[in-house]
Design a protein around this motif. Structure first.
Motif, mmCIF file in Angstrom:
data_model
loop_
_atom_site.group_PDB
_atom_site.id
_atom_site.type_symbol
_atom_site.label_atom_id
_atom_site.label_comp_id
_atom_site.label_asym_id
_atom_site.label_seq_id
_atom_site.Cartn_x
_atom_site.Cartn_y
_atom_site.Cartn_z
ATOM 1 N N ASP A 59 34.110 67.033 21.355
ATOM 2 C CA ASP A 59 34.535 68.423 21.133
ATOM 3 C C ASP A 59 35.336 68.514 19.831
ATOM 4 O OD1 ASP A 59 36.781 67.040 21.810
ATOM 5 O OD2 ASP A 59 37.447 68.411 23.391
ATOM 6 N N GLY A 62 32.974 69.376 14.565
ATOM 7 C CA GLY A 62 31.565 69.656 14.297
ATOM 8 C C GLY A 62 31.207 69.476 12.819
ATOM 9 N N SER A 112 24.999 69.651 16.312
ATOM 10 C CA SER A 112 26.406 69.936 16.050
ATOM 11 C C SER A 112 26.637 71.427 15.865
ATOM 12 C CB SER A 112 26.850 69.185 14.786
ATOM 13 O OG SER A 112 28.258 69.219 14.689
ATOM 14 N N ARG A 113 27.783 71.860 16.330
ATOM 15 C CA ARG A 113 28.191 73.229 16.032
ATOM 16 C C ARG A 113 29.558 73.163 15.376
ATOM 17 N NH1 ARG A 113 28.654 77.699 20.564
ATOM 18 N NH2 ARG A 113 30.695 78.428 19.866
ATOM 19 N N TYR A 114 29.609 73.686 14.161
ATOM 20 C CA TYR A 114 30.825 73.637 13.375
ATOM 21 C C TYR A 114 31.817 74.643 13.941
ATOM 22 C CZ TYR A 114 33.551 73.136 9.083
ATOM 23 O OH TYR A 114 34.529 72.857 8.179
ATOM 24 N N ARG A 115 33.097 74.363 13.788
ATOM 25 C CA ARG A 115 34.115 75.277 14.343
ATOM 26 C C ARG A 115 33.931 76.666 13.744
ATOM 27 N NH1 ARG A 115 38.114 71.912 11.286
ATOM 28 N NH2 ARG A 115 37.772 72.610 9.156
ATOM 29 N N ALA A 120 24.546 76.381 16.833
ATOM 30 C CA ALA A 120 24.483 74.926 16.649
ATOM 31 C C ALA A 120 23.126 74.561 16.065
ATOM 32 C CB ALA A 120 24.680 74.232 17.990
ATOM 33 N N HIS A 139 24.791 74.416 21.809
ATOM 34 C CA HIS A 139 25.802 73.358 21.885
ATOM 35 C C HIS A 139 27.172 73.986 21.674
ATOM 36 C CE1 HIS A 139 27.969 69.611 21.001
ATOM 37 N NE2 HIS A 139 26.921 68.958 21.456
ATOM 38 N N GLN A 141 31.228 73.985 20.511
ATOM 39 C CA GLN A 141 31.802 73.379 19.301
ATOM 40 C C GLN A 141 31.912 71.868 19.478
ATOM 41 O OE1 GLN A 141 35.682 74.664 17.623
ATOM 42 N NE2 GLN A 141 35.927 72.477 17.178
ATOM 43 N N GLY A 142 31.469 71.149 18.476
ATOM 44 C CA GLY A 142 31.517 69.691 18.561
ATOM 45 C C GLY A 142 30.156 69.117 18.225
ATOM 46 N N THR A 143 29.998 67.843 18.538
ATOM 47 C CA THR A 143 28.806 67.129 18.088
ATOM 48 C C THR A 143 28.254 66.242 19.195
ATOM 49 O OG1 THR A 143 29.745 67.049 15.861
ATOM 50 C CG2 THR A 143 27.959 65.515 16.321
#
Ligand code: ADP
Ligand code: MG
Length: 592
Positions: A59, A62, A112-115, A120, A139, A141-143
């Motif tokens: 979490d 990203g 990944s979803r960037y903050r 994603a 997805h 936030q996170g990778t």
């Protein structure tokens, strides 16, 4: 052949040769990425020891959609930009090699979803072939990085993999190491869809202890000293297992430099030296230790897997470690609090006979008399102990930690009573430690006093020993021995160390000569001073079968309390074992 540039694919596979040895190395790189991304929760799913699947979900912050392609390209990193950054690395990664290397020897999917972004994206590499464009994905936030079929395109590497069980054992050890390095991050590890480890995040004292117990066991935690030392921008903290729980293998040694687990010669040497006094040869201490120092003081760019570091001031680090650990161990004298023995954790003392610990030497059956010395001992402490005995009834609760002697058992153990119950003391082990600490003190201080023998003793020796005695005559004098070689195979012992004036001189000298012989070259002799003093102390110490009077016994107990490292003998075994009234009651099924 002419020179050509390696293809990207081949260059990545070569890099993979360095960083991706087996599934556990993939797990290490991926978790480190999650930690660098600021994750607070990491979930690890493994199938078939990591050979079929490694999936790591975090979490963290990203990866920006525009950066996804870069993340899987070689020499692309968000962690450093300049040489200046390289000299003070604060992240675990910085080489920008892990993802492309792993991707070149597996089927990798990076989602990944960037903050602050709503969408994603998923990117995949299949044995080095990069998918043309990222695809939208669902997805939080996170990778999540998914690595399937490791080494599917490099059959030679795949052949080196061991059984799934073995690969998973390695992998689990990597997760444990990282688990100890970040108490503030929650970690879940699953193998073939079964939960294997689940550590909650928490960075207060209780949470830290909980994590250490979960990873190293309660026996370790209960028998470890919690330490914290600071000097010159350096801080050392963590847990050091007492000598009694030292292990047959170096398999519980966790050392972190700025949060990174390392194996380092300087560190290993400092730790070994700090323990040398309290550990029998061949035993390995257990510890979880953290060394924090300014990043500019450590070069982490030494090895592709970063298991090694280089200190700018190696000497300073060594001394700080040695001094800190040495001091911590010196405090292990008997106190009311700590019973120092590992077996107590697993079995009550009297229901399971204590198994002899195989690698330790036995101490019994040396019929060496030290009567006069012991008499001195008794006299020295008589008045003090008598006073203590007299005042005992009214000050029952303030009894010293080891209490007061009641009797002697089979000439080997002292039985004493303290505030909580019974105390058993191995009198030889205890006395040996006391004598040894005294010898060391006087060696470092005013020097060891000599006591001339009334009648010099002559002793038959080998020519080699005669040569040794002559060559080391000055050193022997410093140790308190005056020895003349009076023939090619005869020695005359004129004086011995005053501290053990009437111990059996010949055997003592023979053993010291053996020590000298084994340390070889004369310049190295002083480096082995502790071993030599240990040999001398062993001879000067009260032997089994020797009857002690009650004041003598009390004198010994008081000395143990005063002596540094008094809680264990010179070989790391406990010198005393407490047995509380509650434990005794249990033996008799009382109070049920
Ligand atoms: P390095 O860690 O040395 O920078 P890697 O190949 O391991 O190189 O990763 C490349 C880059 O991809 C990292 O610098 C980082 O920006 C990004 N990255 C990789 N894994 C993650 C992750 N779990 N969360 C966020 N960013 C990541
Ligand atoms: Mg990395």
């Amino acid at each position: 052949m002419r020179i050509q540039l390696l293809s990207t694919h081949l260059a990545n596979q070569i890099a993979a040769g360095e960083v991706v040895e087996r599934p556990s190395s993939v797990v290490k790189e991926l978790i480190e990425n999650s930690l660098d991304a600021g994750a607070s929760q990491i979930e690890i799913d493994i199938e078939r020891g990591g050979t079929a699947l490694i999936r790591i979900r975090d979490d963290g912050c990203g990866i920006h959609a525009d950066d996804l392609a870069l993340a899987i390209s070689r020499h692309a990193t968000s962690k450093i930009q300049s040489f200046e950054d390289l000299t003070q690395v604060k992240s675990l990664g910085f080489r920008g090699e892990a993802l492309p290397s792993i991707g070149s020897v597996s089927r990798l999917r990076l989602t990944s979803r960037y903050r602050d972004q709503d969408q994603a994206w998923l990117y995949s590499i299949d044995g080095g072939d990069i998918s043309p464009a990222p695809k939208p994905a669902a997805h939080p936030q996170g990778t999540t990085v998914e690595v399937r079929d490791l080494f599917f395109n490099t059959p030679a590497r795949r052949k080196f993999l061991r059984s799934e069980r073995t690969e998973f054992d390695h992998l689990e050890e990597v997760v444990r190491r990282i688990g100890l390095s970040r108490f503030d991050v929650g970690i879940v590890l699953r193998h073939n869809q079964r939960d294997v480890q689940q550590w909650r995040a928490g960075d207060d004292e209780t949470a830290r202890r909980r994590r250490v117990a979960a990873i190293c066991g309660n026996a370790f935690l209960d028998n470890a000293l919690e330490i914290e030392f600071e000097a010159n921008d350096m801080r050392l903290w963590g847990w050091v297992g007492l000598p009694a729980i030292a292990r047959g293998q170096a398999d519980m040694q966790y050392f972190y430099v700025n949060g990174r687990m390392v194996r380092d010669k300087i560190i290993a040497h400092a730790v070994r030296q700090a323990f040398q006094d309290v550990l029998f040869h061949g035993r390995h201490p257990a510890f979880v230790l953290f060394l924090d120092l300014p990043p500019s003081e450590v070069d982490v760019n030494v090895h592709p897997t970063k298991h090694e570091v280089r200190f700018r001031e190696g000497r300073l680090v060594h001394d700080f470690l040695f001094r800190s650990l040495h001091r911590a161990l010196a405090e292990t004298r008997p106190t009311a609090a700590a019973p120092i023995t590992a077996e107590r954790e697993t079995a009550p003392i009297f229901t399971t006979p204590r198994a002899p610990q195989a690698p330790m030497p036995t101490q019994a059956n040396f019929a060496l008399a030290v009567r006069e010395q012991l008499a001195d001992y008794g006299r020295l402490h008589q008045s003090e102990a008598d006073v203590a005995m007299l005042s005992m009834p009214e000050t029952e609760t303030e009894a010293p930690p080891l209490g007061y002697a009641l009797a002697q058992l089979h000439g080997i153990y002292i039985l004493a009573q303290n505030a909580t119950g019974l105390v058993l003391v191995d009198m030889h082990a205890a006395h040996e430690r006391i004598t040894y600490e005294r010898m060391k003190q006087s060696w470092e201080g005013e020097g060891i006093r000599m006591q001339p023998l009334l009648v010099p003793e002559s002793m038959a020796i080998t020519p080699r020993e005669a040569a040794l005695a002559e060559r080391h005559a000055d050193f022997l004098k410093e140790l308190g021995f005056e020895i003349d070689t009076v023939g090619p195979e005869t020695l005359l012992i004129r004086a011995v160390p005053a501290m053990l004036c009437h111990s059996e001189a010949k055997r003592l000298v023979a053993d010291v000569l053996t020590d000298l012989n084994s340390t070889g070259d004369s310049t190295r002799v002083k480096e082995h001073i502790n071993e030599i003093l240990g040999t001398i102390a062993c001879h000067g110490s009260v032997r089994a079968q020797r009857k002690l009077t009650v004041p003598e016994m009390n004198g010994l107990l008081r000395d143990m309390e005063r002596t540094e490292r008094g809680g264990q003998c010179n070989h790391g075994r406990p010198t005393w074992v407490p047995l509380s009234m509650t434990e005794l009651d249990k033996l008799f099924l009382r109070g049920r």
